[in-house]
Design a protein around this motif. Sequence first.
Motif, PDB file in Angstrom:
ATOM      1  N   THR A  91      77.826  20.817  38.064  1.00  0.00           N
ATOM      2  CA  THR A  91      78.968  21.168  37.237  1.00  0.00           C
ATOM      3  C   THR A  91      78.392  21.802  35.970  1.00  0.00           C
ATOM      4  O   THR A  91      77.565  21.196  35.300  1.00  0.00           O
ATOM      5  N   LEU A  92      78.814  23.017  35.669  1.00  0.00           N
ATOM      6  CA  LEU A  92      78.276  23.758  34.529  1.00  0.00           C
ATOM      7  C   LEU A  92      79.320  23.841  33.415  1.00  0.00           C
ATOM      8  O   LEU A  92      80.480  24.181  33.663  1.00  0.00           O
ATOM      9  N   ILE A  93      78.874  23.547  32.199  1.00  0.00           N
ATOM     10  CA  ILE A  93      79.737  23.638  31.026  1.00  0.00           C
ATOM     11  C   ILE A  93      79.050  24.545  30.009  1.00  0.00           C
ATOM     12  O   ILE A  93      77.862  24.379  29.719  1.00  0.00           O
ATOM     13  N   ALA A  94      79.801  25.491  29.484  1.00  0.00           N
ATOM     14  CA  ALA A  94      79.300  26.397  28.442  1.00  0.00           C
ATOM     15  C   ALA A  94      79.987  26.053  27.130  1.00  0.00           C
ATOM     16  O   ALA A  94      81.197  25.831  27.091  1.00  0.00           O
ATOM     17  N   ILE A  95      79.215  26.044  26.054  1.00  0.00           N
ATOM     18  CA  ILE A  95      79.755  25.699  24.738  1.00  0.00           C
ATOM     19  C   ILE A  95      80.675  26.797  24.199  1.00  0.00           C
ATOM     20  O   ILE A  95      81.556  26.532  23.398  1.00  0.00           O
ATOM     21  N   GLY A  96      80.475  28.042  24.663  1.00  0.00           N
ATOM     22  CA  GLY A  96      81.294  29.156  24.183  1.00  0.00           C
ATOM     23  C   GLY A  96      81.334  30.296  25.183  1.00  0.00           C
ATOM     24  O   GLY A  96      80.668  30.263  26.217  1.00  0.00           O
ATOM     25  N   LYS A  97      82.121  31.318  24.831  1.00  0.00           N
ATOM     26  CA  LYS A  97      82.335  32.449  25.743  1.00  0.00           C
ATOM     27  C   LYS A  97      81.062  33.242  26.036  1.00  0.00           C
ATOM     28  O   LYS A  97      80.838  33.677  27.159  1.00  0.00           O
ATOM     29  N   THR A  98      80.224  33.435  25.030  1.00  0.00           N
ATOM     30  CA  THR A  98      78.990  34.201  25.231  1.00  0.00           C
ATOM     31  C   THR A  98      78.047  33.453  26.168  1.00  0.00           C
ATOM     32  O   THR A  98      77.438  34.052  27.061  1.00  0.00           O
ATOM     33  N   THR A  99      77.944  32.154  25.990  1.00  0.00           N
ATOM     34  CA  THR A  99      77.112  31.335  26.872  1.00  0.00           C
ATOM     35  C   THR A  99      77.684  31.344  28.284  1.00  0.00           C
ATOM     36  O   THR A  99      76.942  31.459  29.268  1.00  0.00           O
ATOM     37  N   LYS A 100      78.997  31.254  28.400  1.00  0.00           N
ATOM     38  CA  LYS A 100      79.635  31.292  29.722  1.00  0.00           C
ATOM     39  C   LYS A 100      79.315  32.600  30.430  1.00  0.00           C
ATOM     40  O   LYS A 100      79.022  32.617  31.627  1.00  0.00           O
ATOM     41  N   VAL A 109      82.240  27.740  36.028  1.00  0.00           N
ATOM     42  CA  VAL A 109      81.693  27.327  34.736  1.00  0.00           C
ATOM     43  C   VAL A 109      82.877  26.930  33.856  1.00  0.00           C
ATOM     44  O   VAL A 109      83.800  27.713  33.656  1.00  0.00           O
ATOM     45  N   TYR A 110      82.824  25.710  33.361  1.00  0.00           N
ATOM     46  CA  TYR A 110      83.859  25.233  32.452  1.00  0.00           C
ATOM     47  C   TYR A 110      83.516  25.666  31.029  1.00  0.00           C
ATOM     48  O   TYR A 110      82.358  25.644  30.636  1.00  0.00           O
ATOM     49  N   LEU A 111      84.546  26.034  30.283  1.00  0.00           N
ATOM     50  CA  LEU A 111      84.367  26.449  28.887  1.00  0.00           C
ATOM     51  C   LEU A 111      84.811  25.307  27.986  1.00  0.00           C
ATOM     52  O   LEU A 111      85.941  24.818  28.108  1.00  0.00           O
ATOM     53  N   SER A 112      83.939  24.880  27.100  1.00  0.00           N
ATOM     54  CA  SER A 112      84.279  23.827  26.155  1.00  0.00           C
ATOM     55  C   SER A 112      85.478  24.278  25.318  1.00  0.00           C
ATOM     56  O   SER A 112      85.543  25.437  24.904  1.00  0.00           O
ATOM     57  N   PRO A 113      86.426  23.386  25.061  1.00  0.00           N
ATOM     58  CA  PRO A 113      87.603  23.785  24.280  1.00  0.00           C
ATOM     59  C   PRO A 113      87.279  24.130  22.831  1.00  0.00           C
ATOM     60  O   PRO A 113      88.040  24.825  22.170  1.00  0.00           O
ATOM     61  N   GLU A 114      86.156  23.617  22.323  1.00  0.00           N
ATOM     62  CA  GLU A 114      85.687  23.934  20.976  1.00  0.00           C
ATOM     63  C   GLU A 114      84.195  24.209  21.063  1.00  0.00           C
ATOM     64  O   GLU A 114      83.522  23.701  21.944  1.00  0.00           O
ATOM     65  N   GLN A 115      83.672  24.982  20.127  1.00  0.00           N
ATOM     66  CA  GLN A 115      82.240  25.289  20.125  1.00  0.00           C
ATOM     67  C   GLN A 115      81.474  24.169  19.434  1.00  0.00           C
ATOM     68  O   GLN A 115      81.018  24.313  18.302  1.00  0.00           O
ATOM     69  N   SER A 116      81.342  23.058  20.132  1.00  0.00           N
ATOM     70  CA  SER A 116      80.561  21.946  19.597  1.00  0.00           C
ATOM     71  C   SER A 116      79.993  21.145  20.764  1.00  0.00           C
ATOM     72  O   SER A 116      80.580  21.114  21.850  1.00  0.00           O
ATOM     73  N   VAL A 117      78.864  20.513  20.513  1.00  0.00           N
ATOM     74  CA  VAL A 117      78.261  19.668  21.542  1.00  0.00           C
ATOM     75  C   VAL A 117      79.188  18.491  21.831  1.00  0.00           C
ATOM     76  O   VAL A 117      79.376  18.108  22.992  1.00  0.00           O
ATOM     77  N   GLU A 118      79.799  17.958  20.789  1.00  0.00           N
ATOM     78  CA  GLU A 118      80.711  16.825  20.959  1.00  0.00           C
ATOM     79  C   GLU A 118      81.864  17.174  21.906  1.00  0.00           C
ATOM     80  O   GLU A 118      82.193  16.412  22.815  1.00  0.00           O
ATOM     81  N   ALA A 119      82.481  18.336  21.715  1.00  0.00           N
ATOM     82  CA  ALA A 119      83.586  18.762  22.589  1.00  0.00           C
ATOM     83  C   ALA A 119      83.083  19.007  24.006  1.00  0.00           C
ATOM     84  O   ALA A 119      83.784  18.702  24.980  1.00  0.00           O
TER      85      ALA A 119
END
Length: 128
Positions: A91-100, A109-119
């Motif tokens: 399961t792949l998660i990207a912190i932001g659109k550029t990383t995705k 690839v899932y996109l984190s709802p916010e650009q943070s490691v916590e999110a």
Amino acid sequence: ADGYGESIPTYIKQFPKNMRWVYIRAKVIASDWTKQESKNDFILDECITYETFCNEVLDIDSIEENAILIFTSPSSVECYKKRFSFSPKNTLIAIGKTTKKSLEGPFEVYLSPEQSVEASLKLAKSLI
């Protein structure tokens, strides 16, 4: 701005042109907005504060097939690809659109709802 380099010029344009700006950034960046904006009347200094290096001494030979992998930058994707390959069961998660975008391939690839490691971690936990 909104956390992406290419959105910074729109933000800066609302201020007087004679203002001086400092862009604190990584050595390698995904957007070349600074080159574009240097042609305008902005006074822009760049300060490189960190550089991403791949961990060459990491004591891991393989990644579990059903692992949840969180990527925080295109550089982290490139470092991962140097040592490992992706499994369709990851399961792949990207912190932001550029990383995705750097993770494009035949997998979701899932996109984190916010650009943070916590999110990103919160998203990962919700997928378990």
